[in-house]
Design an enzyme around this catalytic site. Structure first.
Site, PDB file in Angstrom:
ATOM      1  N   TYR A 160       0.652  -1.267   0.192  1.00  0.00           N
ATOM      2  CA  TYR A 160       0.041   0.037  -0.224  1.00  0.00           C
ATOM      3  C   TYR A 160       1.043   1.174  -0.150  1.00  0.00           C
ATOM      4  O   TYR A 160       1.811   1.389   0.802  1.00  0.00           O
ATOM      5  CB  TYR A 160      -0.864  -0.046   1.186  1.00  0.00           C
ATOM      6  CG  TYR A 160      -1.807   1.277   1.487  1.00  0.00           C
ATOM      7  CD1 TYR A 160      -2.996   1.365   0.532  1.00  0.00           C
ATOM      8  CD2 TYR A 160      -1.243   2.307   2.576  1.00  0.00           C
ATOM      9  CE1 TYR A 160      -3.753   2.446   0.825  1.00  0.00           C
ATOM     10  CE2 TYR A 160      -2.363   3.243   2.485  1.00  0.00           C
ATOM     11  CZ  TYR A 160      -3.268   3.497   1.613  1.00  0.00           C
ATOM     12  OH  TYR A 160      -4.173   4.414   1.853  1.00  0.00           O
ATOM     13  N   ASP A 255       9.300   2.731  -0.421  1.00  0.00           N
ATOM     14  CA  ASP A 255       8.324   3.128   0.347  1.00  0.00           C
ATOM     15  C   ASP A 255       8.730   3.078   1.823  1.00  0.00           C
ATOM     16  O   ASP A 255       8.316   1.771   2.192  1.00  0.00           O
ATOM     17  CB  ASP A 255       6.834   2.885   0.037  1.00  0.00           C
ATOM     18  CG  ASP A 255       5.656   3.513   0.807  1.00  0.00           C
ATOM     19  OD1 ASP A 255       5.987   3.936   1.902  1.00  0.00           O
ATOM     20  OD2 ASP A 255       4.438   3.500   0.136  1.00  0.00           O
ATOM     21  N   LYS A 283       4.949   9.469   8.595  1.00  0.00           N
ATOM     22  CA  LYS A 283       4.712   9.072   9.871  1.00  0.00           C
ATOM     23  C   LYS A 283       5.622   9.311  10.796  1.00  0.00           C
ATOM     24  O   LYS A 283       5.505  10.644  11.245  1.00  0.00           O
ATOM     25  CB  LYS A 283       4.445   7.411   9.972  1.00  0.00           C
ATOM     26  CG  LYS A 283       3.242   7.121   9.007  1.00  0.00           C
ATOM     27  CD  LYS A 283       3.099   5.487   9.128  1.00  0.00           C
ATOM     28  CE  LYS A 283       2.077   4.905   8.236  1.00  0.00           C
ATOM     29  NZ  LYS A 283       0.801   5.125   8.727  1.00  0.00           N
TER      30      LYS A 283
END
Ligand code: HOZ
Length: 449
Positions: A160, A255, A283
Site C-alpha cells: 500500500y 516506500d 509517519k
C-alpha cells in the site's frame, strides 16, 4: 469482511456496555462523516464492530471517551515511536507554535530537518517535504516518470502506497481489508501503466523486465511490508530488484513511510543493506504531525520544480509545527536510540505469542521485523509461510476478530485488521509486554475451546 451490524453473539459485543459513549459518538459521526471515520483503516469494519473514540494518549497508553485505558499497539499506525506526547516533542511544538503556525514561505528549520534526513537515510542526497505519505509517494512516482521519460511502473500486490490513483491497484491496508484493492473512480487509463507483481517473486520480476524492460520508469515497494500484515522480503528478491532496476535504468523507489526511522534510524534500507534511488517517508518523520517527504539521488531530485520541471507543490509543505515535531523526534532517536529495546521487547512479544499459540493449538504464522509484528491466524494445523498477498489472504479473518476483541476487552489496543502490522514504541516496558502476553494466553486459551 463484514460491515454488517454486530450480532448479539459476536465477539464485538463483549463488554460493549463499557463503550456506550463511543457507541453514541460513532452514531453521531456517521450522520456527518462517510462511515463515521476520516480514514477507513480505523473503522473496525474488518473485525465486525464499532470503532473506539479516544480522548487522550500518554506514552504507551490510550484513554477512550468512556475512560477505558488501553496499552497502545498501533501508535497512530506508526508515527508514535517515542510514545504519545513525548516531553521533547511537546516542547518543540510549543516553541514553534509561539512563533507562528504557517508562513507559506521558507524557514531555516526545514533545511535543518532536511540535513537530519540526509544524514540518516543512506539513499537520500536531497529531499522535498510534503504533508503526508500519500503525497510523498504520488510525487515520487511522478518524478520517476519525469526523470526517465517512461510511463510504466511496477508495484506489488498487497503493498500500500497511499491513495493516489495510479497506486490504488491491488493495494493493501484498508483497501484490501475492506475489499476494494482496485477502487471505483480509478480509471482504466490510469491503472494500465501500473503493473502488479507478486511480492517476493524473483521469477515474476525477471519476466516483467524481460517483457517491458526499458519502458519501466520505477519499481515501487515496501522494503518490509506492513500493509498486508507484516511480510519480510527474501534476500534473493531484494537483490533481483536492485540488479534489474540498475541494469534497465529504472528508478528503484522504497516506500519507507512505515519503516523509515523505525526498523533502524536509517530505515529498512539501512537494516537490509540495500540502497534505493528514491525513498518516501511519512509517519515518524513528522513526529505525529502531518508531514511526509521524498528524497534520493541528487541527479533525480534536481528534476523537481523549481530546480527542474517536474511539478509538485503544497501550501502546508514543510509546516513549521510538523517540522518541529519531526526534528524533535529524530533528535531523540539519534541521541537515545531505542532500537535495542524495541528489538528486545519485540522478540519477547513474538516468543510469548508463539508459546501460547502452540500450547493451545491455535494455528498461526507470526512475522516480525524489529518493532513491527503480525500474528496471522490460519486455517490448518501446518503453518503456511506468509510471503505475499496470496498467502496473507489465506488468513482466517474471523479468528483475527476474536483475537482483536479479546485483547481490546483486556485493555490492549491491537490493529483492527488482520492485514495491518502492530507497532511497538520506546515507551512500552517489559512489564507491559508481560501483561499483554498474559492477555494473549487467555485469549488463545479461549480460542482453543
Ligand atoms: N497507512 C496506515 C496503515 N496501513 C493506515 C492509515 C490510514 O489509512 O488511516
Amino acid at each position: 469482511m463484514s460491515c454488517e451490524p454486530s450480532s448479539p453473539g459476536h465477539p464485538a459485543n463483549l463488554h460493549a456496555d463499557r463503550r456506550t459513549k463511543s457507541h453514541a459518538a460513532f452514531a453521531r459521526a456517521q450522520s456527518l462523516i462517510p462511515g463515521g471515520v476520516n480514514s477507513p483503516a480505523r473503522a473496525f469494519g474488518a473485525v465486525g464492530g464499532e470503532p473506539v473514540f479516544f480522548r487522550e494518549a500518554t506514552a504507551q497508553w490510550l484513554t477512550d471517551i468512556d475512560s477505558n485505558r488501553y496499552l497502545d499497539y498501533i501508535g497512530s499506525w506508526g508515527p508514535m515511536i517515542l510514545g504519545h506526547r513525548h516531553p521533547a516533542v511537546v516542547a518543540a511544538i510549543e516553541t514553534a507554535l509561539a512563533h507562528g503556525t504557517s508562513y507559506g514561505a521558507p524557514t531555516e528549520a526545514e533545511t535543518e530537518l532536511a540535513e537530519m534526513i540526509v544524514a540518516a537515510v543512506p539513499s537520500i542526497e536531497k529531499v522535498r517535504m510534503v504533508s503526508s505519505g500519500t503525497e510523498a509517494t504520488m510525487s515520487g512516482v511522478r518524478l520517476a516518470r519525469g526523470f526517465t521519460g517512461r510511463e510504466k511502473i511496477i508495484k506489488f500486490a498487497g503493498n500500500y502506497h497511499g491513495h493516489a490513483d495510479s497506486l490504488l491497484v491491488s493495494a493493501g491496508s484498508s483497501a484490501a481489508t475492506l475489499g476494494v484493492p482496485n477502487s471505483p473512480g480509478v480509471t482504466a487509463g490510469t491503472a494500465q501503466d501500473t503493473l502488479v507483481l507478486p511480492y517476493n517473486s524473483v521469477e515474476a520480476l525477471h519476466d516483467a523486465f524481460a517483457r517491458y524492460g526499458d519502458a519501466l520508469a520505477a519499481v515501487l515497494l515496501e522494503p518490509v511490508v506492513g500493509n498486508m500484515g507484516l511480510v519480510v522480503p527474501s534476500d534473493a528478491f531484494l537483490k533481483a530488484v536492485r540488479e534489474l532496476t540498475h541494469h534497465h535504468g529504472t528508478v528503484l523507489m522504497f516506500d519507507e513511510v512505515m519503516t523509515g526511522f523505525r526498523l533502524a534510524y536509517g530505515g529498512a534500507q539501512e537494516r537490509l543493506g540495500i540502497t534505493p534511488d528514491l525513498t518516501t517517508l511519512g509517519k515518524i518523520v513528522g513526529g505525529g504531525l502531518p508531514l511526509g517527504a521524498y528524497g534520493g539521488r541528487a541527479d533525480i531530485m534536481n528534476h523537481v520544480l523549481p530546480a527542474g520541471k517536474v511539478f509538485q507543490a503544497g501550501t502546508l509543505s514543510g509546516n513549521p509545527l510538523a517540522v518541529a515535531a519531526g526534528m524533535a523526534t529524530l533528535t531523540q532517536l539519534r541521541e537515545h536510540p531505542p532500537y535495542p529495546h524495541l528489538e528486545a521487547i519485540g522478540a519477547r512479544l513474538e516468543a510469548g505469542c508463539r508459546t501460547s499459540a502452540a500450547a493451545h493449538g491455535v494455528p498461526v504464522w507470526i512475522a516480525r521485523c524489529g518493532s513491527m509484528m503480525t500474528v496471522f491466524f490460519q486455517g490448518g494445523p501446518e503453518p503456511v509461510p506468509v510471503i505475499d498477498w496470496d498467502t496473507a489472504a489465506l488468513s482466517d479473518a474471523a479468528k483475527y476478530a476474536t483475537f482483536f476483541w479479546g485483547m481490546l476487552d483486556r485493555g490492549h489496543y491491537m490493529p483492527c485488521s488482520q492485514y495491518e502490522a502492530l507497532f511497538l514504541s520506546a515507551a512500552h516496558t517489559e512489564a507491559d509486554i508481560e501483561s499483554t502476553l498474559a492477555a494473549v494466553e487467555e485469549v488463545f486459551a479461549g480460542m482453543a475451546r
